[in-house]
Design an enzyme around this catalytic site. Sequence first.
Site, mmCIF file in Angstrom:
data_model
loop_
_atom_site.group_PDB
_atom_site.id
_atom_site.type_symbol
_atom_site.label_atom_id
_atom_site.label_comp_id
_atom_site.label_asym_id
_atom_site.label_seq_id
_atom_site.Cartn_x
_atom_site.Cartn_y
_atom_site.Cartn_z
ATOM 1 N N LYS A 83 -0.928 3.201 3.532
ATOM 2 C CA LYS A 83 -0.947 4.351 2.627
ATOM 3 C C LYS A 83 -0.466 5.592 3.379
ATOM 4 O O LYS A 83 -0.905 5.846 4.513
ATOM 5 C CB LYS A 83 -2.379 4.581 2.142
HETATM 6 O O1 G3P Z 1 -7.587 6.638 -4.250
HETATM 7 C C1 G3P Z 1 -7.643 8.009 -4.526
HETATM 8 C C2 G3P Z 1 -9.009 8.371 -4.972
HETATM 9 O O2 G3P Z 1 -9.961 7.947 -4.019
HETATM 10 C C3 G3P Z 1 -9.181 9.843 -5.245
HETATM 11 O O3 G3P Z 1 -10.222 9.964 -6.156
HETATM 12 O O4 G3P Z 1 -12.172 11.036 -7.220
HETATM 13 O O5 G3P Z 1 -11.352 11.826 -4.961
HETATM 14 O O6 G3P Z 1 -10.005 12.270 -7.026
HETATM 15 P P1 G3P Z 1 -10.975 11.347 -6.337
#
Ligand code: G3P
Length: 231
Positions: A83
Amino acid sequence: MQIFLDTANLAEIREVASWGVLAGVTTNPSLIAREGGDFLETIHEICEIVKGPVSAETVAPDVEGMLREGRLLATVHPHVVVKVPLTEAGIATTRRLADEGIRVNVTLCFQASQALLAGLAGAAYISPFVGRLDDVSWDGTDLIRQIVGVYANSATIHTKVLAASIRHPLHLVDAALAGADVATAPYKVLKACIRHPLTDSGNAQFLADWAKVPERDISLLVEKWRAKRRS
Ligand code: G3P
């Protein structure tokens, strides 16, 4: 659309893997830091549990550092997907790693033009952050639709759209309707996808009604039924 779990928590991964619907896992530096433990042991264990794509993120600021980290991460397990963030260095790194046969998930995507460049760079996955756009009153699902449309018009882009930053079950449904190839959701969202109060109350009523049936042990009933047919 495939379902990935967005976590580095092994217990959550084992539980959802037992449902038979888990196709992969995504992690990021925040998720890894939250769980603690050995980063590479965690990634390797996740790969062994899921037997599907597992995203492990680089943290270097420049191309040479990302390349070095990405090449090393790719040696941890065949299921590792490297990633990288959607920056100039991330795009350049994606091109180099893709040319070496290493799959890349380009993350932190917030506009379709970013996704176009990631696709042209040979990304295996693009991760548009639906929830974080919704958080600032932009339409995160509309971004999924735009990227799906941009990719559909290209004969050379084979990047899969991986909807990320999923906040609730409707984000999963909307991503599927918008044509995403994958959605990666937190454990609590996948649990919420299954639970519904009408399911629980309906099931309770079925069982309460069945409890009134005189002979209600289905295993015994089948054995007696088979014995009667044999006689
Ligand atoms: O994979 C990306 C994800 O972990 C981000 O999620 O909830 O931090 O926006 P969030």
